[in-house]
Structures are given as C-alpha cells and as structure tokens.
Design a protein around this motif. Structure first.
Motif, PDB file in Angstrom:
ATOM      1  N   LYS A 214     -36.183   3.402 -73.521  1.00  0.00           N
ATOM      2  CA  LYS A 214     -37.589   3.571 -73.156  1.00  0.00           C
ATOM      3  C   LYS A 214     -38.262   4.617 -74.031  1.00  0.00           C
ATOM      4  O   LYS A 214     -37.645   5.594 -74.438  1.00  0.00           O
ATOM      5  CB  LYS A 214     -37.696   3.986 -71.689  1.00  0.00           C
ATOM      6  CG  LYS A 214     -37.145   2.968 -70.702  1.00  0.00           C
ATOM      7  CD  LYS A 214     -37.241   3.464 -69.279  1.00  0.00           C
ATOM      8  CE  LYS A 214     -36.298   4.631 -69.036  1.00  0.00           C
ATOM      9  NZ  LYS A 214     -36.271   5.031 -67.616  1.00  0.00           N
ATOM     10  N   SER A 216     -41.279   7.054 -73.379  1.00  0.00           N
ATOM     11  CA  SER A 216     -42.058   7.542 -72.243  1.00  0.00           C
ATOM     12  C   SER A 216     -43.062   8.595 -72.691  1.00  0.00           C
ATOM     13  O   SER A 216     -42.820   9.333 -73.649  1.00  0.00           O
ATOM     14  CB  SER A 216     -41.132   8.150 -71.183  1.00  0.00           C
ATOM     15  OG  SER A 216     -40.168   7.220 -70.754  1.00  0.00           O
ATOM     16  N   ASN A 218     -46.093  11.489 -70.850  1.00  0.00           N
ATOM     17  CA  ASN A 218     -46.372  12.176 -69.581  1.00  0.00           C
ATOM     18  C   ASN A 218     -47.742  11.804 -69.031  1.00  0.00           C
ATOM     19  O   ASN A 218     -48.674  12.589 -68.983  1.00  0.00           O
ATOM     20  CB  ASN A 218     -46.259  13.692 -69.749  1.00  0.00           C
ATOM     21  CG  ASN A 218     -47.095  14.230 -70.889  1.00  0.00           C
ATOM     22  OD1 ASN A 218     -46.996  13.758 -72.014  1.00  0.00           O
ATOM     23  ND2 ASN A 218     -47.901  15.237 -70.624  1.00  0.00           N
ATOM     24  N   TRP A 234     -43.887  10.273 -65.489  1.00  0.00           N
ATOM     25  CA  TRP A 234     -43.730   9.596 -66.781  1.00  0.00           C
ATOM     26  C   TRP A 234     -44.148   8.136 -66.676  1.00  0.00           C
ATOM     27  O   TRP A 234     -43.940   7.487 -65.658  1.00  0.00           O
ATOM     28  CB  TRP A 234     -42.275   9.660 -67.237  1.00  0.00           C
ATOM     29  CG  TRP A 234     -41.781  11.033 -67.557  1.00  0.00           C
ATOM     30  CD1 TRP A 234     -41.054  11.861 -66.745  1.00  0.00           C
ATOM     31  CD2 TRP A 234     -41.985  11.748 -68.774  1.00  0.00           C
ATOM     32  NE1 TRP A 234     -40.785  13.037 -67.386  1.00  0.00           N
ATOM     33  CE2 TRP A 234     -41.340  13.004 -68.643  1.00  0.00           C
ATOM     34  CE3 TRP A 234     -42.644  11.456 -69.972  1.00  0.00           C
ATOM     35  CZ2 TRP A 234     -41.339  13.956 -69.656  1.00  0.00           C
ATOM     36  CZ3 TRP A 234     -42.638  12.402 -70.983  1.00  0.00           C
ATOM     37  CH2 TRP A 234     -41.992  13.636 -70.813  1.00  0.00           C
ATOM     38  N   THR A 235     -44.716   7.646 -67.759  1.00  0.00           N
ATOM     39  CA  THR A 235     -45.000   6.224 -67.917  1.00  0.00           C
ATOM     40  C   THR A 235     -44.261   5.753 -69.159  1.00  0.00           C
ATOM     41  O   THR A 235     -44.264   6.441 -70.183  1.00  0.00           O
ATOM     42  CB  THR A 235     -46.501   5.971 -68.077  1.00  0.00           C
ATOM     43  OG1 THR A 235     -47.183   6.431 -66.902  1.00  0.00           O
ATOM     44  CG2 THR A 235     -46.782   4.490 -68.264  1.00  0.00           C
ATOM     45  N   HIS A 236     -43.624   4.594 -69.104  1.00  0.00           N
ATOM     46  CA  HIS A 236     -42.794   4.184 -70.236  1.00  0.00           C
ATOM     47  C   HIS A 236     -43.056   2.738 -70.636  1.00  0.00           C
ATOM     48  O   HIS A 236     -43.561   1.928 -69.852  1.00  0.00           O
ATOM     49  CB  HIS A 236     -41.311   4.362 -69.902  1.00  0.00           C
ATOM     50  CG  HIS A 236     -40.796   3.404 -68.868  1.00  0.00           C
ATOM     51  ND1 HIS A 236     -40.758   3.703 -67.524  1.00  0.00           N
ATOM     52  CD2 HIS A 236     -40.308   2.143 -68.982  1.00  0.00           C
ATOM     53  CE1 HIS A 236     -40.259   2.693 -66.858  1.00  0.00           C
ATOM     54  NE2 HIS A 236     -39.987   1.725 -67.716  1.00  0.00           N
ATOM     55  N   ASP A 307     -33.053   7.345 -75.275  1.00  0.00           N
ATOM     56  CA  ASP A 307     -34.461   7.187 -74.912  1.00  0.00           C
ATOM     57  C   ASP A 307     -35.282   8.280 -75.588  1.00  0.00           C
ATOM     58  O   ASP A 307     -34.745   9.305 -76.024  1.00  0.00           O
ATOM     59  CB  ASP A 307     -34.640   7.280 -73.397  1.00  0.00           C
ATOM     60  CG  ASP A 307     -33.951   6.150 -72.655  1.00  0.00           C
ATOM     61  OD1 ASP A 307     -33.946   5.019 -73.169  1.00  0.00           O
ATOM     62  OD2 ASP A 307     -33.408   6.412 -71.557  1.00  0.00           O
ATOM     63  N   TYR A 309     -38.772  10.717 -75.001  1.00  0.00           N
ATOM     64  CA  TYR A 309     -39.840  11.239 -74.142  1.00  0.00           C
ATOM     65  C   TYR A 309     -40.813  12.000 -75.032  1.00  0.00           C
ATOM     66  O   TYR A 309     -40.464  13.029 -75.607  1.00  0.00           O
ATOM     67  CB  TYR A 309     -39.274  12.180 -73.072  1.00  0.00           C
ATOM     68  CG  TYR A 309     -38.448  11.487 -72.019  1.00  0.00           C
ATOM     69  CD1 TYR A 309     -39.029  11.032 -70.836  1.00  0.00           C
ATOM     70  CD2 TYR A 309     -37.079  11.284 -72.198  1.00  0.00           C
ATOM     71  CE1 TYR A 309     -38.272  10.399 -69.871  1.00  0.00           C
ATOM     72  CE2 TYR A 309     -36.316  10.649 -71.228  1.00  0.00           C
ATOM     73  CZ  TYR A 309     -36.917  10.208 -70.070  1.00  0.00           C
ATOM     74  OH  TYR A 309     -36.170   9.576 -69.101  1.00  0.00           O
ATOM     75  N   THR A 329     -36.578  14.089 -66.954  1.00  0.00           N
ATOM     76  CA  THR A 329     -35.985  13.351 -68.068  1.00  0.00           C
ATOM     77  C   THR A 329     -34.519  13.066 -67.763  1.00  0.00           C
ATOM     78  O   THR A 329     -33.882  13.761 -66.978  1.00  0.00           O
ATOM     79  CB  THR A 329     -36.100  14.134 -69.386  1.00  0.00           C
ATOM     80  OG1 THR A 329     -35.377  15.374 -69.270  1.00  0.00           O
ATOM     81  CG2 THR A 329     -37.550  14.420 -69.719  1.00  0.00           C
TER      82      THR A 329
END
Length: 525
Positions: A214, A216, A218, A234-236, A307, A309, A329
C-alpha cells in the motif's frame, strides 16, 4: 392498714417501672453503639463482596450446566485504547478468511494480491465452525469450536443512537470489533495451547500470501460498513510504482552499497535486539530537484517489498497527532517525509519559538514582522521524538526517509547519525548514468555521440530526469540517432545559457520532483 400497704406497694411498683425503663434505655443505647461499631468493622471486611462472590460462584456453576461452552475474545485493538491494531485480530481474521468462510452465509469481499481474486471475511453477526486437529486434541480430535464476529458501539454512543441520531456530525466513533471463540471446557488445554497458536501461524502465512502493498497518506477517513463506523488516520491505494534498482541510473558500486545496506537491515532483527536499538533505519536523500529522490524511494520499497507511508507534515496539527500517525503504521514499511525543508522551520535557530509547520500557501508575516497564525503546530522537538524517541520503538522493521533539496537548511540535530543513519546525495547526471539511461531507454550500448554527450555532461549540470526526457522517443519516427541528437542539442543550449550567466536555476524550478529517470549517488554512512 390495708390502704397503707396498698399505697406502699404502688409506690414500689412505680419506682420499679421507672428504674426498669431507665435500664431498657441504657441497654438499647448500648446495643445501638455496639451495632454501629460492629457494622463498621463488618464493612471493612466487605462481607457483601464475600456473599456476592459466593452467590456468583454457584450461579456460574448452574449456568455451566445449561451452557457448557467457554469463550475467548480477540479484540481489534490492544489494551483499552485505540492506538494500535492488535496483530492477533488480523491473524484470526486472515485465518478465518482462508479456513472457514465456506460455511459463512454473508461475507465481506476485499481486493487480493492477485487481481482476479478476492479476500473474503465474515461480516458482523456471522458464526462459523472449525475442527480441532488430532495432534491438538488427542482423544478429543474432531471436537468442534465456533467463531463469532461482532462489533458494538463505544460506551456513551449507544444512548445517542437510541434517540435517533449519530451525534450531530463529527461525534461518531468507530465501532469496537471482536472475534469470539466458543469451545467446550474439556477442550480448554487443546484450544489454548495448540489450536490458537496454529490459528495465528496460519493467519500470518495467509496475510503474507494475500498481502497487497500500500501507498498511504495521512488523510483521516471515516467509512460506514456493515459493522458500523471505521475510522483511520491513513488513506491508502495499491502501491504499483514500477521503479526498481535495475532501472535506476546510478554508479553500480554505489547501487550495490545501498542494496547491501537495505538487505542487512531487513535481516537484522536479532542484531538490533542484541545491541539494544529499535529495529529502524533512517535515510536522508538530498540533492537538486529531478535527481531521483522519489525514484530511489520506490526502488527501495520494491526491493524490500515494503509498504510506503507518505506523511504530509503541513496536514499534521500537533505532535500528538504525529505520534499517533507513527503508531498506526505497520512493520515492513517505509515512512517518507518529502521536501522536509519546506514543511518545517528547521534552520537550526532553535532559540526562536517558530519551529511550526508552515504551508507555502499560508499567509505570510504581517508588515510588522508578526507571523500569521496556523493550525499546524508540529515542532522540531516533536519530529525528533518521532524519529528516535521512546515511541519510535513501537513495532519494528521500519525505514524512515527524509528528502530535501537544501541540506544546509536542516537542523544538525535532525540529520545526525542515529536519526538519519545514511546520507545519500542525489547529484546531476554524468557519463556513467547517461550510458545506463541510453541502454535502458534506447537499447544501445555504444554510439558515436556517446563521447560528445559525456564531454558535455562534464561541463553542464543536467538532471537525470532531463536526460531521460530527451532520450524518450516522441513519435514512431524517433530512433536512437534522433534522440541522442536531441540530447546533444539540449546540452549545447544549456552550455550556452551557462556561458551567458543564466545557469540552471530556471531549469530546476520547472523540473517537478518525481519525474526522474535515475541519479548519480554519493552515499555516506
């Protein structure tokens, strides 16, 4: 004489009644005092708790005759808070998705690693059965256990919903989610000591097999599902960046150095525990725009299978929110803060109380020098604690990457070893990187213009992104010759601009970060 005797008797009787009344009052008073003292001591003994426990014990025994099943509840979050999702919950969810959803009537579908498959899980209210294996239960092999998925609103919100509302906006909280396992008392040891450990092991294996990497950011989201509200910081989206070290233009020796460093970190769990350090590592990527910093991050993520972030600091309102983002996370991840010099005042002048998040589009200071107010209050101290404070040890196997176009602007405390362990300078394109790009973009190993391009790159600073753009065919008629001639023309023009004093400033301002074909790298530990 009779009247006299009667009178005496009556007087004696009256006297006796008076003394009897007095004695009764004293006795009652004494009894009241003694009872008060005794009751106070009985309260200290908390006998009502004793009787409650005694009655409760018999009630449980009676209930066991009616319902012989025990239960184990697996909550979505560890502890009483909602800061960190429980690994056990995710493992149980993955196991049930693989092993028992064939018996469920209502399922929730999510995308899988394979684009043609779906990952299924139970919706709230579903109950499925599972069987104990012979090696787990012995003589009780084949015993059946039951899993039930459910959720409930947080305390205080049930009343609000009972009266027909959802809190008037902004007050809704995510439902508390659970899996509850039911089993017979005679299977207690088999379930606790063998079955549940197997569920966790197989769940972890399923998570690895179905994992979709992913990307992601914030952006806080709240979604309503069949189980109620789900809230996340979080949006991913799926991480599908194609850049790898095999297609990243850099000095082969430096590339190998970086890859070896990443591999050592990934396999270093025991080593980090031995030396008493949190299992994390910091990378600082610095250099002009277009030199490959974003491409380097994508190559790192693809090499490690991690992943990503991506934190936008200007959207973080406080140090507490920054800490919460970090806690949410997962392991096996790269946490990225790009262009950190543009997000915080990190000039090193920490005696001034102005180290707050600043948005480039935010109002500028007034004419009298007062800074315009901003809702973002992340401080340098908060960022330092985010990198290597006590909370940075929550979880493991994380890489933190900062990028900057202006290394000199950053506070030395932010980039010292132990925080940013490895410094990688992403520089302009030179002959070795050009040859790699020519081989990648045009499929040519040698060409008569290579020497010309190499000589010009020694005199002109051109980013790998600009070199790659000139080497990219623009039409079906373009070939290696035409693309190389276009690159030579661009380099000659840049050389003339440099001679006329215009330099590369305008070119750097127009080059967006991220559209880069590679980098020349100088790495420092």
């Amino acid at each position: 004489m009779r009247p006299t005797t009667t009178t005496a008797t009556m007087e004696a009787s009256a006297s006796w009644m008076m003394w009897g009344g007095l004695n009764s009052g004293v006795v009652l008073s004494l009894i009241a005092v003694l009872w008060t003292v005794a009751w106070q001591n009985l309260q200290h003994l908390q006998l009502h708790h004793f009787f409650k426990r005694h009655v409760g014990r018999h009630a449980r025994r009676f209930a066991a005759l009616l319902d012989p099943y025990l239960s184990v509840t697996v909550a979505e979050y560890d502890g009483g808070g909602r800061m960190r999702r429980a690994e056990a919950y995710e493992e149980v969810k993955a196991y049930l998705a693989e092993a028992t959803t064939r018996d469920a009537r209502h399922l929730r579908a999510e995308g899988a690693k394979d684009a043609d498959r779906l990952v299924l899980s139970m919706v709230d209210g579903e109950e499925v059965a599972d069987v104990l294996l012979p090696e787990e239960a012995g003589d009780a092999a084949g015993g059946t256990v039951f899993w039930w998925a459910y959720s409930r609103p947080p305390p205080g919100q049930q009343q609000d919903r009972r009266w027909g509302g959802f809190g008037g906006g902004g007050g809704d909280q995510e439902n508390h989610r659970f899996y509850r396992l039911f089993f017979l008392d005679r299977h207690r040891d088999a379930v606790l000591n063998a079955y549940l450990p197997r569920v966790r092991r197989q769940g972890r294996a399923v998570m690895v097999r179905n994992r979709r990497r992913k990307l992601s950011t914030n952006i806080s989201t709240t979604q309503f599902t069949d189980g109620g509200f789900m809230r996340s910081s979080w949006t991913h989206v799926p991480f599908e960046h194609p850049k790898t070290f095999a297609t990243l233009a850099m000095d082969p020796a430096k590339k190998k150095e970086i890859v070896d460093d990443l591999d050592t970190f990934k396999n270093g769990k025991d080593y980090y525990a031995q030396i008493g350090k949190a299992w994390k590592r910091g990378y600082l990527l610095h250099g002009p725009p277009g030199t490959g910093k974003s491409a380097m991050i994508a190559a790192m993520a693809n090499h490690l299978d991690y992943d990503v972030y991506d934190i936008e600091l200007t959207s973080v309102h406080s140090n507490t929110e920054l800490r919460k983002l970090f806690i949410e996370t997962t392991s096996k991840s790269i946490i990225v803060i790009e262009d950190i010099d543009c997000s915080l005042d990190l000039t090193g002048a920490r005696t001034k109380k102005n180290d707050v998040v600043v948005d480039d589009k935010a109002p500028k200071p007034d004419g009298d020098g007062r800074k315009a107010d901003t809702s973002s209050k992340v401080t340098l101290s908060g960022l330092l604690n985010f990198i290597d404070g006590l909370w940075s040890a929550c979880g493991g196997e994380r890489i933190i990457v900062f990028t900057t176009n202006h290394l000199a602007k950053l506070d030395p405390a932010l980039i010292r070893r132990g925080r940013m362990d490895k410094h990688i300078e992403m520089s302009y394109c030179r002959a070795p990187a050009f040859q790699f790009l020519a081989r990648t973009y045009l499929g040519v190993e040698k060409h008569e213009l290579f020497d010309t391009v190499g000589a010009l790159l020694q005199e002109v600073d051109m980013t790998p992104a600009d070199v790659a753009e000139n080497l990219t065919p623009k039409s079906a008629d373009d070939d290696a010759d035409s693309c190389l001639r276009e690159l030579v023309a661009a380099l000659q023009k840049a050389k003339e601009d440099k001679a006329n004093g215009r330099g590369n400033d305008q070119q750097q301002q127009q080059q967006p970060e991220g559209e880069d074909g590679g980098a020349v790298v100088v790495a420092q530990d």
